[in-house]
Design a protein around this motif. Structure first.
Motif, PDB file in Angstrom:
ATOM      1  N   PHE A  25      39.921  21.119 -85.305  1.00  0.00           N
ATOM      2  CA  PHE A  25      38.674  20.802 -84.608  1.00  0.00           C
ATOM      3  C   PHE A  25      38.429  21.774 -83.457  1.00  0.00           C
ATOM      4  O   PHE A  25      37.322  22.315 -83.312  1.00  0.00           O
ATOM      5  CB  PHE A  25      38.730  19.358 -84.092  1.00  0.00           C
ATOM      6  N   ILE A  26      39.441  22.028 -82.653  1.00  0.00           N
ATOM      7  CA  ILE A  26      39.289  22.912 -81.493  1.00  0.00           C
ATOM      8  C   ILE A  26      39.009  24.346 -81.934  1.00  0.00           C
ATOM      9  O   ILE A  26      38.137  25.012 -81.356  1.00  0.00           O
ATOM     10  CB  ILE A  26      40.534  22.831 -80.586  1.00  0.00           C
ATOM     11  N   VAL A  27      39.715  24.819 -82.948  1.00  0.00           N
ATOM     12  CA  VAL A  27      39.472  26.182 -83.440  1.00  0.00           C
ATOM     13  C   VAL A  27      38.054  26.312 -83.968  1.00  0.00           C
ATOM     14  O   VAL A  27      37.369  27.300 -83.705  1.00  0.00           O
ATOM     15  CB  VAL A  27      40.517  26.566 -84.511  1.00  0.00           C
ATOM     16  N   ALA A  28      37.585  25.316 -84.717  1.00  0.00           N
ATOM     17  CA  ALA A  28      36.222  25.374 -85.251  1.00  0.00           C
ATOM     18  C   ALA A  28      35.206  25.401 -84.118  1.00  0.00           C
ATOM     19  O   ALA A  28      34.228  26.158 -84.179  1.00  0.00           O
ATOM     20  CB  ALA A  28      35.975  24.183 -86.164  1.00  0.00           C
ATOM     21  N   LYS A  29      35.406  24.589 -83.097  1.00  0.00           N
ATOM     22  CA  LYS A  29      34.465  24.570 -81.965  1.00  0.00           C
ATOM     23  C   LYS A  29      34.482  25.875 -81.187  1.00  0.00           C
ATOM     24  O   LYS A  29      33.424  26.418 -80.855  1.00  0.00           O
ATOM     25  CB  LYS A  29      34.781  23.398 -81.018  1.00  0.00           C
ATOM     26  N   ILE A  30      35.656  26.382 -80.882  1.00  0.00           N
ATOM     27  CA  ILE A  30      35.753  27.597 -80.062  1.00  0.00           C
ATOM     28  C   ILE A  30      35.267  28.823 -80.810  1.00  0.00           C
ATOM     29  O   ILE A  30      34.486  29.611 -80.300  1.00  0.00           O
ATOM     30  CB  ILE A  30      37.195  27.796 -79.562  1.00  0.00           C
ATOM     31  N   ARG A  31      35.714  28.968 -82.051  1.00  0.00           N
ATOM     32  CA  ARG A  31      35.370  30.191 -82.782  1.00  0.00           C
ATOM     33  C   ARG A  31      33.926  30.199 -83.252  1.00  0.00           C
ATOM     34  O   ARG A  31      33.354  31.263 -83.479  1.00  0.00           O
ATOM     35  CB  ARG A  31      36.321  30.387 -83.961  1.00  0.00           C
ATOM     36  N   ASN A  32      33.301  29.047 -83.419  1.00  0.00           N
ATOM     37  CA  ASN A  32      31.913  29.007 -83.840  1.00  0.00           C
ATOM     38  C   ASN A  32      30.936  29.124 -82.663  1.00  0.00           C
ATOM     39  O   ASN A  32      29.763  29.361 -82.867  1.00  0.00           O
ATOM     40  CB  ASN A  32      31.614  27.727 -84.626  1.00  0.00           C
ATOM     41  N   THR A  33      31.423  28.932 -81.444  1.00  0.00           N
ATOM     42  CA  THR A  33      30.542  29.028 -80.284  1.00  0.00           C
ATOM     43  C   THR A  33      30.721  30.340 -79.529  1.00  0.00           C
ATOM     44  O   THR A  33      30.039  30.559 -78.543  1.00  0.00           O
ATOM     45  CB  THR A  33      30.803  27.864 -79.306  1.00  0.00           C
ATOM     46  N   GLU A  34      31.640  31.200 -79.996  1.00  0.00           N
ATOM     47  CA  GLU A  34      31.830  32.490 -79.335  1.00  0.00           C
ATOM     48  C   GLU A  34      30.596  33.367 -79.556  1.00  0.00           C
ATOM     49  O   GLU A  34      29.971  33.356 -80.606  1.00  0.00           O
ATOM     50  CB  GLU A  34      33.051  33.221 -79.899  1.00  0.00           C
ATOM     51  N   LYS A  35      30.288  34.139 -78.530  1.00  0.00           N
ATOM     52  CA  LYS A  35      29.191  35.090 -78.657  1.00  0.00           C
ATOM     53  C   LYS A  35      29.689  36.338 -79.375  1.00  0.00           C
ATOM     54  O   LYS A  35      30.779  36.813 -79.098  1.00  0.00           O
ATOM     55  CB  LYS A  35      28.667  35.460 -77.273  1.00  0.00           C
ATOM     56  N   PRO A  36      28.926  36.880 -80.307  1.00  0.00           N
ATOM     57  CA  PRO A  36      29.367  38.092 -81.001  1.00  0.00           C
ATOM     58  C   PRO A  36      29.482  39.266 -80.024  1.00  0.00           C
ATOM     59  O   PRO A  36      28.668  39.412 -79.125  1.00  0.00           O
ATOM     60  CB  PRO A  36      28.305  38.339 -82.061  1.00  0.00           C
ATOM     61  N   ALA A  37      30.503  40.071 -80.263  1.00  0.00           N
ATOM     62  CA  ALA A  37      30.719  41.220 -79.370  1.00  0.00           C
ATOM     63  C   ALA A  37      29.827  42.377 -79.719  1.00  0.00           C
ATOM     64  O   ALA A  37      29.358  42.587 -80.769  1.00  0.00           O
ATOM     65  CB  ALA A  37      32.176  41.640 -79.453  1.00  0.00           C
TER      66      ALA A  37
END
Length: 140
Positions: free
Chosen positions: A128-140
């Motif tokens: 759950f945490i990985v899905a939330k963090i990695r899906n809300t990251e801004k693209p570099a």
């Protein structure tokens, strides 16, 4: 700092499932008090068949070892002792202890049993945490 964090965690080259598996395997291996158990050998061998990012795996083995060895060891002992002293499971544990390969899991060690259960209980939270963090990251 963001570049170091991105490098250490493997960037975006892996999927969320692969990243979650790497974090779970790292914590699981780090939580175990010894690497010479059957389940740790199976996990290490299984990681060769899955494409998991190695940097987060190694990072979380270290983090899991630090947390497990210094902070969570009493919790692992309490959880393992609670499970191993359930009277209705004593027959199962006796049968498992007489099997030819199962004793190599060291399931009868309270810390090993507690670490396996706590690490397994952490898996849904990791996903759950990985899905939330990695899906809300801004693209570099």
């Amino acid at each position: 700092m963001a570049a170091i964090w991105n490098w250490m965690l493997g960037g975006k080259r892996s999927s969320n499932q692969q990243f979650s598996l790497a974090l779970f395997a790292g914590l699981f291996l780090g939580f175990l008090p010894t690497f010479l158990t059957l389940q740790s050998i199976f996990i290490v061998l299984g990681l060769f068949f899955f494409r998991v990012p190695w940097r987060p795996l190694i990072t979380f083995v270290g983090l899991g070892w630090f947390l497990g060895a210094f902070l969570l060891d009493p919790l692992f002992h309490m959880v393992g002792e609670a499970i191993l002293t359930i009277s209705s499971l004593q027959g199962l544990f006796e049968v498992m202890n007489q099997m030819p390969i199962v004793p190599f899991t060291q399931f009868n060690n309270t810390v090993v049993m507690g670490a396996m259960l706590v690490a397994s209980a952490c898996y849904p939270a990791i996903v759950f945490i990985v899905a939330k963090i990695r899906n809300t990251e801004k693209p570099a």
